[in-house]
Design an enzyme around this catalytic site. Structure first.
Site: not given
Ligand code: NDP
Ligand code: GDR
Length: 344
Positions: A127, A151, A155
């Site tokens: 990430t 987090y 990662k």
């Molecule tokens: P989500 O939070 O939507 O999905 C995370 C998944 O991990 C869910 O299916 C969750 O299951 C599962 N999970 C959590 N804990 C465990 C565990 N102990 N054992 C098995 N499964 C588990 O994340 P995203 O789909 O958005 O992201 C996918 C991956 O990419 C993540 O690793 C995230 O950190 C990473 N990432 C995401 C980005 C983004 O912008 N979306 C950017 C960069 C990296 P459950 O539904 O049961 O909670």
């Molecule tokens: P991020 O995503 O922390 O970048 O992680 P998030 O959407 O939670 O926050 C983005 C930015 O918005 C600001 N923010 C808020 N965020 C949330 N969630 N709720 C609020 O009310 C709010 N107000 C302002 C946050 O402070 C932050 O700066 C996501 C996740 O998907 C990670 O798993 C992944 O690795 C990174 O993106 C890339």
């Protein structure tokens, strides 16, 4: 027929990646956690839940034995490790759990692959949060890391373990440093979907006001469906490596708020500053967004913007959907869901 394991099939990326691999003719084993109410709404929305080549397997990433037996049983060609405690805000409240799942969980899989079949190709969901307090603009694969949350630190451990297993054991272990990617399937705790869902509810008269934390944070937001294609391409390459996937554009949370309201036909104006900042509906003068300090984080990542030049050159990957298109897609999906009274 090729076989892939996707950990975290109930999440946003897991659902899109499963859809992509099924389209490509894979047999897909998607893992989910045992909970009191398992939630497959994303796979249902994509219409893949009943697919004959989709197999759902109960699994927890923190269990090394479970990782070993999963791999022994399925004997996959590829493993995509998408499972994680992925919410940055929660990682400050649950740092140990986050370390176990997001950090050690990846190690469990790498170790299980090494012991069962080191030829399996492995993808680690790294990430842009690893860049944290950024040391260069734009961020690329060589930019020094400086994570700003439990987090991000967890990662980073998983990322370096992936690199270490690649170098120590010659395993095909790739790390995708993905910048924020969003979609109508994004969880509602993340800021983009929280905004589009709330904007839809405000438009429909189901909610008065949206509450947010830091509006000044800047993010490089792309479309999740395109990013899972990049994950797949990483595992089809000749060699494993580390790749950034991003759009090379950054906007503030405030910009996304404006864009989302506009997408629902509401023009907003901002008044006040800091914790007193509000957004009002320009037509009615009604407050539609205010700050709630409980959404501020102990440490913030202020600015992310990535260059995916390496992915373009080596994988032929580049993003296509603009932020305006993505935001509009999310607003329309949330308007539709909330009209039906059905929003996850
Ligand atoms: P989500 O939070 O939507 O999905 C995370 C998944 O991990 C869910 O299916 C969750 O299951 C599962 N999970 C959590 N804990 C465990 C565990 N102990 N054992 C098995 N499964 C588990 O994340 P995203 O789909 O958005 O992201 C996918 C991956 O990419 C993540 O690793 C995230 O950190 C990473 N990432 C995401 C980005 C983004 O912008 N979306 C950017 C960069 C990296 P459950 O539904 O049961 O909670
Ligand atoms: P991020 O995503 O922390 O970048 O992680 P998030 O959407 O939670 O926050 C983005 C930015 O918005 C600001 N923010 C808020 N965020 C949330 N969630 N709720 C609020 O009310 C709010 N107000 C302002 C946050 O402070 C932050 O700066 C996501 C996740 O998907 C990670 O798993 C992944 O690795 C990174 O993106 C890339």
């Amino acid at each position: 027929m090729r076989t892939a394991i996707i950990t975290g099939i109930t999440g946003q990326d897991g659902a899109y990646l499963a859809e992509l691999l099924l389209e490509k003719g894979y047999s897909v084993y998607g893992t989910y956690r045992r909970t009191s109410s398992v939630n497959f709404w994303r796979a249902e929305e994509l219409g893949i839940l009943q697919h004959p080549n989709l197999h759902l397997v109960e699994y927890d990433l923190t269990d090394l034995g479970a990782s070993l037996s999963l791999i022994q049983k399925v004997q996959p060609d590829e493993i995509y490790n998408l499972a994680a405690q992925s919410f940055v805000g929660v990682s400050f409240e649950q740092p140990s759990t986050t370390a176990q799942i997001t950090g050690i969980g990846a190690l469990n899989l790498l170790e299980a692959i090494r012991l069962v079949n080191p030829k399996i190709r492995f993808y680690q969901a790294s990430t842009s949060e690893m860049f944290g307090k950024v040391q260069a603009i734009p961020q690329v694969e060589e930019t020094p890391f400086y994570p700003r949350s439990p987090y991000g630190v967890a990662k980073l451990y998983a990322h370096w373990m992936t690199v270490n297993y690649r170098e120590s054991y010659g395993m095909f272990a790739s790390s995708g440093i993905l910048f924020n990617h969003e979609s109508p399937l994004r969880g509602r705790e993340f800021v983009t979907r929280k905004i589009t869902d709330s904007v839809a509810k405000i438009k429909l008269g189901q909610l008065d006001c949206l509450e947010l934390g830091n509006l000044d944070a800047k993010r490089d937001w792309g479309y999740a469906k395109e990013y899972v294609e990049g994950m797949w391409r990483m595992l089809q390459a000749d060699e494993s490596d580390t790749f950034v996937l991003s759009t090379n554009r950054t906007e503030t949370v405030r910009d996304f708020v404006t864009m989302a309201f506009k997408g629902a036909g509401i023009d907003v104006e901002y008044r006040g500053s800091d914790v007193d900042e509000i957004a009002v509906d320009a037509a009615t003068g009604k407050t539609v967004m205010r700050i709630n300090p409980k959404f501020h984080r102990p440490a913030e990542v202020d600015l992310l913007i990535g260059s995916a030049a390496k992915a373009k050159a080596k994988l032929g990957w580049e993003p296509k959907t603009t932020l305006e298109e993505l935001c509009q897609m999310m607003v329309l999906a949330d308007l539709r869901r909330n009209e039906l009274g059905f929003s996850f």
